[in-house]
Scaffold this motif. Sequence first.
Motif, PDB file in Angstrom:
ATOM      1  N   THR A  78      -4.929 -38.232 109.974  1.00  0.00           N
ATOM      2  CA  THR A  78      -5.576 -38.062 111.359  1.00  0.00           C
ATOM      3  C   THR A  78      -5.710 -36.598 112.016  1.00  0.00           C
ATOM      4  O   THR A  78      -6.346 -36.239 112.776  1.00  0.00           O
ATOM      5  N   SER A  79      -5.086 -35.662 111.180  1.00  0.00           N
ATOM      6  CA  SER A  79      -4.926 -34.422 111.481  1.00  0.00           C
ATOM      7  C   SER A  79      -6.563 -33.706 111.666  1.00  0.00           C
ATOM      8  O   SER A  79      -6.968 -33.075 112.544  1.00  0.00           O
ATOM      9  N   MET A  80      -7.509 -33.870 110.587  1.00  0.00           N
ATOM     10  CA  MET A  80      -8.666 -33.112 110.488  1.00  0.00           C
ATOM     11  C   MET A  80      -9.481 -33.908 111.605  1.00  0.00           C
ATOM     12  O   MET A  80     -10.245 -33.416 112.447  1.00  0.00           O
ATOM     13  N   ALA A  81      -9.546 -35.120 111.710  1.00  0.00           N
ATOM     14  CA  ALA A  81     -10.286 -35.718 112.891  1.00  0.00           C
ATOM     15  C   ALA A  81      -9.821 -35.344 114.188  1.00  0.00           C
ATOM     16  O   ALA A  81     -10.682 -35.148 115.125  1.00  0.00           O
ATOM     17  N   SER A  82      -8.308 -35.196 114.656  1.00  0.00           N
ATOM     18  CA  SER A  82      -7.952 -34.639 115.601  1.00  0.00           C
ATOM     19  C   SER A  82      -8.422 -33.158 116.067  1.00  0.00           C
ATOM     20  O   SER A  82      -9.008 -32.730 117.030  1.00  0.00           O
ATOM     21  N   MET A  83      -8.608 -32.393 114.756  1.00  0.00           N
ATOM     22  CA  MET A  83      -9.250 -30.902 115.245  1.00  0.00           C
ATOM     23  C   MET A  83     -10.593 -30.961 115.958  1.00  0.00           C
ATOM     24  O   MET A  83     -11.035 -30.309 116.657  1.00  0.00           O
ATOM     25  N   LYS A  84     -11.425 -32.110 115.614  1.00  0.00           N
ATOM     26  CA  LYS A  84     -12.593 -32.115 115.934  1.00  0.00           C
ATOM     27  C   LYS A  84     -12.786 -32.221 117.520  1.00  0.00           C
ATOM     28  O   LYS A  84     -13.659 -32.058 118.440  1.00  0.00           O
ATOM     29  N   LEU A  85     -11.603 -32.744 118.102  1.00  0.00           N
ATOM     30  CA  LEU A  85     -11.318 -33.147 119.571  1.00  0.00           C
ATOM     31  C   LEU A  85     -10.616 -31.982 120.309  1.00  0.00           C
ATOM     32  O   LEU A  85     -10.465 -32.159 121.584  1.00  0.00           O
ATOM     33  N   VAL A  86     -10.148 -31.299 119.548  1.00  0.00           N
ATOM     34  CA  VAL A  86      -9.145 -30.088 120.394  1.00  0.00           C
ATOM     35  C   VAL A  86      -9.983 -28.864 120.535  1.00  0.00           C
ATOM     36  O   VAL A  86     -10.798 -28.260 119.940  1.00  0.00           O
ATOM     37  N   LYS A  87      -9.992 -28.354 121.916  1.00  0.00           N
ATOM     38  CA  LYS A  87     -10.774 -27.336 122.215  1.00  0.00           C
ATOM     39  C   LYS A  87     -10.281 -25.991 121.479  1.00  0.00           C
ATOM     40  O   LYS A  87      -9.448 -25.956 120.925  1.00  0.00           O
ATOM     41  N   ASP A  88     -11.169 -25.168 121.507  1.00  0.00           N
ATOM     42  CA  ASP A  88     -11.131 -23.969 120.849  1.00  0.00           C
ATOM     43  C   ASP A  88      -9.779 -23.189 121.265  1.00  0.00           C
ATOM     44  O   ASP A  88      -9.601 -23.237 122.530  1.00  0.00           O
ATOM     45  N   GLY A  89      -8.782 -22.948 120.545  1.00  0.00           N
ATOM     46  CA  GLY A  89      -7.488 -22.166 121.003  1.00  0.00           C
ATOM     47  C   GLY A  89      -6.577 -23.315 121.364  1.00  0.00           C
ATOM     48  O   GLY A  89      -5.439 -22.880 121.678  1.00  0.00           O
ATOM     49  N   GLY A  90      -6.769 -24.557 121.164  1.00  0.00           N
ATOM     50  CA  GLY A  90      -5.818 -25.709 121.257  1.00  0.00           C
ATOM     51  C   GLY A  90      -4.663 -25.602 120.081  1.00  0.00           C
ATOM     52  O   GLY A  90      -4.587 -24.915 119.471  1.00  0.00           O
ATOM     53  N   LYS A  91      -4.193 -27.074 120.188  1.00  0.00           N
ATOM     54  CA  LYS A  91      -3.012 -27.325 119.214  1.00  0.00           C
ATOM     55  C   LYS A  91      -3.362 -28.691 118.619  1.00  0.00           C
ATOM     56  O   LYS A  91      -3.673 -29.720 119.203  1.00  0.00           O
ATOM     57  N   VAL A  92      -3.148 -28.735 117.095  1.00  0.00           N
ATOM     58  CA  VAL A  92      -3.174 -29.988 116.427  1.00  0.00           C
ATOM     59  C   VAL A  92      -1.558 -29.897 115.847  1.00  0.00           C
ATOM     60  O   VAL A  92      -1.026 -29.189 115.446  1.00  0.00           O
ATOM     61  N   ILE A  93      -0.829 -31.092 116.573  1.00  0.00           N
ATOM     62  CA  ILE A  93       0.462 -31.151 116.124  1.00  0.00           C
ATOM     63  C   ILE A  93       0.590 -32.158 114.989  1.00  0.00           C
ATOM     64  O   ILE A  93       0.284 -33.400 115.356  1.00  0.00           O
ATOM     65  N   SER A  94       0.874 -31.954 113.751  1.00  0.00           N
ATOM     66  CA  SER A  94       1.029 -32.956 112.860  1.00  0.00           C
ATOM     67  C   SER A  94       2.306 -33.631 112.540  1.00  0.00           C
ATOM     68  O   SER A  94       3.490 -32.685 112.229  1.00  0.00           O
ATOM     69  N   VAL A  95       2.724 -34.738 112.969  1.00  0.00           N
ATOM     70  CA  VAL A  95       3.758 -35.483 112.970  1.00  0.00           C
ATOM     71  C   VAL A  95       3.775 -36.242 111.653  1.00  0.00           C
ATOM     72  O   VAL A  95       4.694 -36.721 110.729  1.00  0.00           O
ATOM     73  N   SER A  96       2.377 -36.522 111.097  1.00  0.00           N
ATOM     74  CA  SER A  96       2.134 -37.223 109.757  1.00  0.00           C
ATOM     75  C   SER A  96       2.498 -36.712 108.426  1.00  0.00           C
ATOM     76  O   SER A  96       2.447 -37.046 107.379  1.00  0.00           O
ATOM     77  N   GLY A  97       2.749 -35.399 108.579  1.00  0.00           N
ATOM     78  CA  GLY A  97       2.862 -34.538 107.102  1.00  0.00           C
ATOM     79  C   GLY A  97       1.437 -34.310 106.687  1.00  0.00           C
ATOM     80  O   GLY A  97       1.611 -33.541 105.686  1.00  0.00           O
ATOM     81  N   ASP A  98       0.536 -34.417 107.260  1.00  0.00           N
ATOM     82  CA  ASP A  98      -0.737 -34.009 106.874  1.00  0.00           C
ATOM     83  C   ASP A  98      -0.720 -32.384 106.842  1.00  0.00           C
ATOM     84  O   ASP A  98       0.030 -31.459 107.720  1.00  0.00           O
ATOM     85  N   GLN A  99      -1.121 -31.542 105.791  1.00  0.00           N
ATOM     86  CA  GLN A  99      -1.313 -29.999 105.484  1.00  0.00           C
ATOM     87  C   GLN A  99      -2.926 -29.958 105.816  1.00  0.00           C
ATOM     88  O   GLN A  99      -3.690 -30.509 105.123  1.00  0.00           O
TER      89      GLN A  99
END
Length: 167
Positions: A78-99
């Motif tokens: 879900t990390s890459m899909a999350s990336m599409k939703l985060v504004k420039d300069g935001g954060k994606v926190i991966s608890v899933s272990g996704d790299q």
Amino acid sequence: MILYLLLVHQGSNGTFAIQLAKDIGCKISASASRNNHDYMKSLGVTKAVDYHDSDWVEQVLEWMPGGVDAAIAIQPNTSMASMKLVKDGGKVISVSGDQFTTQRNIKAVYFPYNMDVKEELMGIIDKIVCGEINITIENVYDFDDGLDALEKVRTRRARGKSIIKIK
């Protein structure tokens, strides 16, 4: 007070993330199957989207046109899909272990599984005891049915916690 706009991918761990984020004043969107939307809203979600919908990313961006400040990727992939939703300069926190590779100056935060969280955990336990955070127990299994409990957890469709009774 700073208002963070957060996307959480729902699951049994997501129920904690939602309540903790609400507790610090976040405005929250979360993805889950449609039958869990009312439940998520009862925990503090403002905008619920169904991850089965092909346009769920667009639904979140309609709710928050500039994107969210941060997203917590709890479920694997879900990390890459999350990336599409985060504004420039935001954060994606991966608890899933996704790299994953970041874009648009988005910061990737990988949850370190070996960190010392004793103090934070005690704070969460206090909130549970005081009724500020709810724990949903979805199923209670006899010890002999422990493999069934494990199978339920592996579906990644848990709404609450599964408990195994030890005789």
